[in-house]
Motif scaffolding. Structure first.
Motif, PDB file in Angstrom:
ATOM      1  N   TYR A 227       0.595  -0.929  -0.192  1.00 15.99           N
ATOM      2  CA  TYR A 227       0.216  -0.450  -0.133  1.00 15.99           C
ATOM      3  C   TYR A 227       1.084   1.092   0.026  1.00 15.99           C
ATOM      4  O   TYR A 227       2.174   1.678   0.568  1.00 15.99           O
ATOM      5  N   VAL A 228       0.484   2.076  -0.142  1.00 11.16           N
ATOM      6  CA  VAL A 228       1.186   3.859  -0.230  1.00 11.16           C
ATOM      7  C   VAL A 228      -0.291   4.768   0.329  1.00 11.16           C
ATOM      8  O   VAL A 228       0.046   5.170   1.005  1.00 11.16           O
ATOM      9  N   TYR A 229      -1.222   4.218  -0.172  1.00  9.27           N
ATOM     10  CA  TYR A 229      -2.491   5.538   0.874  1.00  9.27           C
ATOM     11  C   TYR A 229      -3.254   4.923   1.465  1.00  9.27           C
ATOM     12  O   TYR A 229      -3.409   5.558   2.505  1.00  9.27           O
ATOM     13  N   GLU A 230      -3.294   3.281   0.501  1.00 14.19           N
ATOM     14  CA  GLU A 230      -4.893   2.742   1.717  1.00 14.19           C
ATOM     15  C   GLU A 230      -4.225   1.122   1.298  1.00 14.19           C
ATOM     16  O   GLU A 230      -4.472   0.982   0.495  1.00 14.19           O
ATOM     17  N   ALA A 316       6.103   1.974   2.720  1.00 17.42           N
ATOM     18  CA  ALA A 316       4.655   3.058   2.908  1.00 17.42           C
ATOM     19  C   ALA A 316       5.442   4.293   2.866  1.00 17.42           C
ATOM     20  O   ALA A 316       5.101   5.687   2.194  1.00 17.42           O
ATOM     21  N   ARG A 320       5.757   6.956   0.027  1.00 17.48           N
ATOM     22  CA  ARG A 320       4.080   8.207  -0.203  1.00 17.48           C
ATOM     23  C   ARG A 320       4.783   9.722  -0.235  1.00 17.48           C
ATOM     24  O   ARG A 320       3.892   9.493  -1.576  1.00 17.48           O
ATOM     25  N   ASP A 324       3.260  11.434  -3.408  1.00 11.77           N
ATOM     26  CA  ASP A 324       2.955  13.007  -3.410  1.00 11.77           C
ATOM     27  C   ASP A 324       3.190  14.203  -4.398  1.00 11.77           C
ATOM     28  O   ASP A 324       2.458  14.715  -5.003  1.00 11.77           O
ATOM     29  N   LYS A 344      -4.833   8.659  -9.543  1.00  7.22           N
ATOM     30  CA  LYS A 344      -4.376   8.008  -7.869  1.00  7.22           C
ATOM     31  C   LYS A 344      -4.161   7.060  -7.546  1.00  7.22           C
ATOM     32  O   LYS A 344      -5.713   6.550  -7.290  1.00  7.22           O
ATOM     33  N   LYS A 346      -3.828   3.617  -5.061  1.00 11.60           N
ATOM     34  CA  LYS A 346      -3.884   3.065  -3.536  1.00 11.60           C
ATOM     35  C   LYS A 346      -2.931   2.530  -3.388  1.00 11.60           C
ATOM     36  O   LYS A 346      -2.697   2.248  -1.990  1.00 11.60           O
ATOM     37  N   GLY A 347      -1.930   1.920  -4.058  1.00 12.73           N
ATOM     38  CA  GLY A 347      -0.973   1.640  -4.103  1.00 12.73           C
ATOM     39  C   GLY A 347      -0.212   0.488  -4.842  1.00 12.73           C
ATOM     40  O   GLY A 347      -0.533   0.932  -6.231  1.00 12.73           O
TER      41      GLY A 347
END
Length: 424
Positions: A227-230, A316, A320, A324, A344, A346-347
């Motif tokens: 994952y990166v964001y979720e 992550a 991230r 970003d 974008k 989520k991962g």
């Protein structure tokens, strides 16, 4: 700024001149940056360096069962590794084989063995059919397509939606054509879109009624914990296949390539116990054993599933800010012009950029300014993106400073290509 679509021809010509001047300045910098593949950065690789000390001259090289991992034996992997990575894949140790260091190698081997020797429940090897076809969700992973193309397997594009493959089309093709022998799937943080299959998509895949008795789902869960964001949930495909009465229909693949060391991690295969037993008989002619010292090293370093999760939290945290930076730069430099769109994730390891009719030109412009991207078309079988739209941006490998330079080139190229297209 007006969006390019709203500009007059004179305004577009003036904009092109400005962009060409900006592009020439970037070319003059003599950059040599590579964003072609999703490679972990040096800071990510540092995370696993202590693993190299897990076995040293004073270490006990025996596993928990007493097996000397320096010697031959345990073709299916040492029990501790089968337990840990089986748990990672959501299956039992008996449904797991730990192999080599690269899951891609084992995917190729599984496909080659199916062509030469056949699969469990099949009437004959795939090579004895006049034609063998595979369904390929697009945009997808170029290495999957290369395997099929190398082995002479015909590929059929399946649109990839935000929640999974177009299942109406998948169900139709699979049920009507016995030459359709399988489908590629990257179910979690899809390569390159970065989304995940919905529960409905997983259940419909598991409940397929193929015309081919030897149909297989090649479930490449390469980014299961990336994952990166979720950290999105994903249904267990093997359990769903069992529930649907298709326990032998899925092959699951994974590795630690982007968890520990690419090329020096461990890879694993999961399937029904019957498939594992069948595969083990085929493997007996191919290998005596794999690198058990590397398996033992990984088990002692990670210890358990929580250890792997903690490692992925650290990954992550590094990734991230890079994602970003890519997303914010696209929003600032391209969002106002309407030159393209992006997803974008989520991962996973990619940001997907879409610019219909411009992908090849953008990649060319970037290359001529010293920024190498994955070739346009790589997201589709035979390198043929019918809309010339998809570009895979890989933020992980460059340093922050290099990433900033690369994105300046990319956005300039994207804007210039868009203006050129509008001007004809």
């Amino acid at each position: 700024m007006k969006q390019y679509q709203e500009m007059t021809r004179e305004e577009l010509q003036a904009q092109r001149e400005q962009l060409e001047q900006a592009y020439a300045r970037l070319q003059a910098k003599g950059l040599k940056l590579n964003m072609a593949r999703g490679k972990p950065g040096a800071d990510q690789l540092e995370l696993s360096l202590p693993m190299l000390d897990a076995l040293n001259s004073g270490s006990d090289c025996h596993d928990a069962s007493g097996l000397d991992c320096r010697n031959y034996g345990e073709l299916l992997g040492i029990p501790e590794a089968r337990k840990l990575f089986g748990e990672y894949m959501g299956v039992t140790p008996e449904e797991t084989i730990v192999v080599g260091s690269a899951s891609l190698t084992f995917m190729y081997d599984c496909m080659a063995r199916a062509m030469l020797l056949g699969v469990l429940g099949g009437e004959k090897p795939w090579c004895r059919y006049d034609k063998v076809k595979f369904l390929c969700p697009v945009p997808g992973y170029d290495r999957h397509f290369t395997i099929c193309e190398t082995l002479g397997i015909e590929m059929i594009n399946i649109p990839l939606t935000e929640w999974g493959p177009d299942m109406d089309l998948v169900e139709k093709l699979v049920s009507e054509d016995e030459t359709v022998k399988g489908i590629w799937c990257v179910p979690k943080y899809t390569n390159p879109l970065g989304g995940s299959y919905s529960d409905e998509a997983v259940r419909r895949l598991a409940a397929l009624k193929p015309a081919a008795k030897d149909f297989r789902i090649f479930w490449d869960n390469a980014y299961a914990a990336h994952y990166v964001y979720e950290d999105t949930p994903l249904l267990n495909i093997l359990e769903e296949c069992k529930a649907a009465g298709n326990p032998d229909m899925v092959y699951m693949f994974g590795s630690t390539s982007k968890i520990s060391f690419p090329g020096a991690g461990v890879a694993f295969f999961a399937a029904s116990k019957a498939n594992v037993d069948f595969t083990a008989k085929q493997l007996d002619a191919q290998a005596i054993s794999w690198d058990k010292l590397n398996m033992l090293r990984h088990v002692r370093f990670f210890k358990d599933l929580d250890g792997i999760r903690a490692q992925m939290d650290r990954h992550a945290a590094i990734l991230r800010p890079k994602f970003d930076a890519v997303l914010s730069t696209l929003e600032r430099e391209v969002g106002s012009t309407g030159a393209g769109a992006w997803v974008k994730p989520k991962g996973g390891y990619f940001v997907t950029y879409m610019a219909p009719g411009c992908a090849k030109r953008i990649v060319q412009l970037c290359k001529e300014a010293g920024v190498v991207l994955t070739d346009a078309g790589a997201t589709h079988p035979y390198h043929k993106d019918p809309e010339d739209s998809y570009i895979r941006i890989a933020p992980s490998f460059p340093s922050p400073a290099e990433l900033a330079q690369a994105m300046e080139v990319f956005c300039t190229a994207a804007n210039l290509a868009a203006v050129e297209k509008l001007l004809g």
